[in-house]
Design a protein around this motif. Sequence first.
Motif, short mmCIF file in Angstrom:
data_model
loop_
_atom_site.label_atom_id
_atom_site.label_comp_id
_atom_site.label_asym_id
_atom_site.label_seq_id
_atom_site.Cartn_x
_atom_site.Cartn_y
_atom_site.Cartn_z
N GLY A 65 0.79 -1.22 0.00
CA GLY A 65 0.00 0.00 0.00
C GLY A 65 0.83 1.27 0.00
N TYR A 66 0.30 2.23 0.70
CA TYR A 66 0.87 3.58 0.72
C TYR A 66 2.34 3.63 1.18
N PRO A 67 2.74 3.00 2.29
CA PRO A 67 4.15 3.10 2.70
C PRO A 67 5.11 2.50 1.67
N GLU A 68 4.72 1.35 1.10
CA GLU A 68 5.59 0.70 0.12
C GLU A 68 5.72 1.56 -1.14
N MET A 69 4.60 2.08 -1.62
CA MET A 69 4.61 2.92 -2.81
C MET A 69 5.48 4.15 -2.62
N LEU A 70 5.28 4.84 -1.50
CA LEU A 70 6.00 6.09 -1.28
C LEU A 70 7.48 5.85 -1.02
N SER A 71 7.80 4.78 -0.30
CA SER A 71 9.21 4.45 -0.05
C SER A 71 9.93 4.15 -1.36
N GLU A 72 9.26 3.41 -2.24
CA GLU A 72 9.88 3.10 -3.53
C GLU A 72 10.08 4.37 -4.34
N TYR A 73 9.12 5.26 -4.30
CA TYR A 73 9.25 6.51 -5.04
C TYR A 73 10.44 7.32 -4.50
N CYS A 74 10.59 7.38 -3.17
CA CYS A 74 11.72 8.11 -2.58
C CYS A 74 13.05 7.49 -3.01
N LEU A 76 5.93 -0.54 18.22
CA LEU A 76 6.26 -1.45 17.13
C LEU A 76 7.77 -1.65 17.03
N GLN A 77 8.52 -0.60 17.30
CA GLN A 77 9.98 -0.72 17.25
C GLN A 77 10.49 -1.65 18.34
N GLU A 78 9.89 -1.58 19.51
CA GLU A 78 10.37 -2.36 20.64
C GLU A 78 9.84 -3.79 20.65
N THR A 79 8.60 -4.00 20.22
CA THR A 79 7.98 -5.33 20.35
C THR A 79 7.55 -5.94 19.02
N ARG A 80 7.56 -5.12 17.95
CA ARG A 80 7.17 -5.54 16.61
C ARG A 80 5.69 -5.91 16.50
N ARG A 81 4.90 -5.55 17.48
CA ARG A 81 3.47 -5.81 17.43
C ARG A 81 2.74 -4.74 18.24
N LEU A 82 1.49 -4.48 17.84
CA LEU A 82 0.69 -3.48 18.54
C LEU A 82 -0.77 -3.91 18.51
N SER A 83 -1.38 -3.98 19.69
CA SER A 83 -2.80 -4.31 19.79
C SER A 83 -3.58 -3.03 20.09
N ILE A 84 -4.72 -2.90 19.41
CA ILE A 84 -5.52 -1.69 19.58
C ILE A 84 -6.99 -2.05 19.41
N ASP A 128 6.73 -6.60 9.87
CA ASP A 128 7.42 -7.69 9.17
C ASP A 128 8.83 -7.89 9.71
N GLN A 129 9.25 -9.14 9.81
CA GLN A 129 10.57 -9.46 10.34
C GLN A 129 11.69 -8.91 9.47
N GLU A 130 11.42 -8.73 8.19
CA GLU A 130 12.46 -8.22 7.28
C GLU A 130 12.79 -6.75 7.53
N LEU A 131 11.91 -6.04 8.22
CA LEU A 131 12.13 -4.61 8.45
C LEU A 131 13.00 -4.41 9.69
N GLN A 132 14.01 -3.55 9.55
CA GLN A 132 14.95 -3.29 10.63
C GLN A 132 14.42 -2.19 11.54
N LYS A 149 15.76 0.25 5.13
CA LYS A 149 16.44 -0.70 4.24
C LYS A 149 17.41 0.02 3.31
N TYR A 150 17.18 1.31 3.07
CA TYR A 150 17.96 2.04 2.09
C TYR A 150 18.88 3.11 2.69
N TYR A 151 18.61 3.51 3.95
CA TYR A 151 19.38 4.58 4.58
C TYR A 151 20.02 4.09 5.87
N ASP A 152 21.17 4.67 6.21
CA ASP A 152 21.90 4.26 7.41
C ASP A 152 21.10 4.55 8.67
#
Length: 794
Positions: free
Chosen positions: A600-609, A660-668, A681-685, A639-642
């Motif tokens: 969706g939106y984050p993937e599209m915009l990240s690729e554009y950047c 999300l940064q600390e636990t990689r999950r969020l309940s709401i 996603d586990q692939e995201l740092q 994935k692309y910047y230091d």
Amino acid sequence: MVTGLGFSSGGVQGGTLDTQLKPNPCSECVMDDTMKKISILTGKETFQSLKPLDLSVCDKQQILAYFNNSYDLYESLFTSLKDEKVFYLCPDRLRLPLVFYFAHTAVVYVNKLVLAGLLKTRVNLEFETMFETGVDEMSWDDTENYRMGGSYKWPTIESVVDYRRQVRNIITNIIEKTPLELPINMESPWWALVMGMEHERIHLETSAVLIRQLPVDMVTKPSAWMYAPVKHDKGVNGNTNMHYINATDVTMGKPEDFPSYGWDNEYGQVTCHVPAFEASKFMITNGEYLEFVKDGGYNRKGLWSQKGWQWKEFRQLVHPVFWVCTKGCNNGCGSNLSTISHCEAVDNNNGYVIDDELGSPSFRYRVMFDNIELPLDWPVEVTYHEAKAFCAWKGSGYRLPAEAEQHVMRGPQKSPAVGTECDMIHQDTISANLNLQYGSSTPVNLYKPNTVGLYDIMGNVWEWNEDHFNGFENFKSHHFYDDFSTPTFDGKHHLILGGSWISTGNEASRFARYAFRPHFVQFAGFRTVRNLDENKIELPIRIVTTDVFVLGEGVTGNSIGLDETKTGFKKVDSTNYQYTIDTDAALYGILQLEFGIREGYPEMLSEYCLIMGNKYNSGKGNCAVFGSGAGKIVFILKKYYDTVLGVDAFARYIQAATTLQETRRLSITSPTGDEKEFLLDQELQTDNVCFKQLTWIANEIVAHDLILMTNLHRLQNPKAWLLRLWEIVKMTGIVVIFSMDNQWKENDLLPILSPNLSCIESEVLEYQTLSGIQRSTVTVWKHHWCHHHHTISR
């Protein structure tokens, strides 16, 4: 007053100045007992204040005189510190050391002049970051230097004085060389210069509050400083008889075209009906408040609000902060002053008289630089909590005034249409204790009553009001200082009105509106009012009921000092637009936008950047995202910047991102009441990622290779953020502006960005959301020189 709220969480401080600040090595010597006092004046010593500028007719000579007077007054106040060591002490544990405030006002001049385009080159970016943002304490147990870690080594006083001298010379040159077009209004670059002067005059007062909290042996009274008489005429008989005030309608707010400087919260308009009421003829005096103290007012829990009692117990208070006893009371100072008490045990030879009936000493009083006998006829200076406890002690029905009632108590006012002559501070003769006529409070009967029959409605000390601080209808923040007022429209700050003896310039204006949290120490007192009708009555008291989410705390209760079952008041939304839209529903919506569609939106915009970064060789070093939301786009860009910095004004969004940064999950909980879990996603740092809640782009944000801005549609004042983009993108970097609502296209952005940046791409992007295909405008910007160079090289 407040500038920015900065918080960081997780990862390194990549892309911010936090890890790059390099303290002056000479700062190790600041506590050396062998240091001698140096001259801190870059002009002349004075404690005489000029009238504010009439911005419709002022000339350069008047502007320069008012600037020099503002600068001189401020530096002269700090000559009272006995030596340089005192600059590095914290008179209040909730504030920064005095050296911060001494440098801060000069830094604000520079930062605002850069925004206005009157200054093209910075003086000292390290100083203009270190001394940029003050503190509005958000809880009682904050400690000084919270942004600097508590052990921060500040620069030497010599270097700060040198900086102030450079700034004075630069501003003098700007005034002399810049064409002046009258009137000076909100759209004029000169507005930023006058803003700096009025900001410095605010800190003249707030720094005086801090200096007055220092141990008395660390200050010395300047020779030109003059205290007021302790008593006038036959003295004050108290407030035994309340004064009747007729019912009337009142309109509050400053016209936008009024020819004097004003802060954003003064503009707009509110009209309301004020029922008849009674008011104390004088402000409550030290003598009256002494009766409350003697009657055990500080020990009677039933007189205090829940929060007021918690605060009193935390501070261990048994009397007002500027009273002095012999019991070794907690003084509230910070750092290495925290163990020192202003209330030291002394014997009768030192002037304290033992009250045999109470078995305790009578009180003395701390004026700016001395301890004197308690002046019973001067107004007491207390916090909102203490004022409310006194009202409860006084009896049923007693309370603090509404803002509208305070305006009615001023009596008939000249129409603003006549210009500055309608405002006392602009007049040649001021019949109130304002503008440093004295270096202290005065007896409450020293000046004649106004036409209504009330004393000290303006001046002497500020008056606490029941109203929450909030903008008027049609409130608009200013792009030079977007967060001057808005962070405090949170239902936790109460209005103070009327000015004090040290209020000068705008602070002493009839239009001035300031506010502090209810435990804040200020030159503020109060008068009591009472309804005429014993039944519940609707009052023109404006209470902010917006639930404001505080990072790390969640939604906390607002500071309401009224019993709704007995007193009617007007419930209003915060005029901070961002507070009203930072909701649980909005958080759920942004999570659905970011995580609801796989590509969706984050993937599209990240690729554009990434495509734009490669196309224009913007590098892969550091990236910043303004409008980072729940953080998914930040993690993808990692994935692309230091290093990647995520910034948002919404506390809920920042808290979700850090979770999300600390636990990689969020309940709401969804708006329908269902529990929903979002997974990263586990692939995201998540390392080398930092999130900050900021109310604007502060100087702590350094230059980046890529700036992505997505939040223009939900900012109080987008222009305030856009103005700083050119400074925080590297000469070889790019700025990508994504207008989710299609309101910010190239032609909308050009007037703001074109002085420094060129548009090199503009197009409409499509992306999938849960509700279907969305289309948004995106533009890409580079520095003029780099764009020109890139075009030639192609």
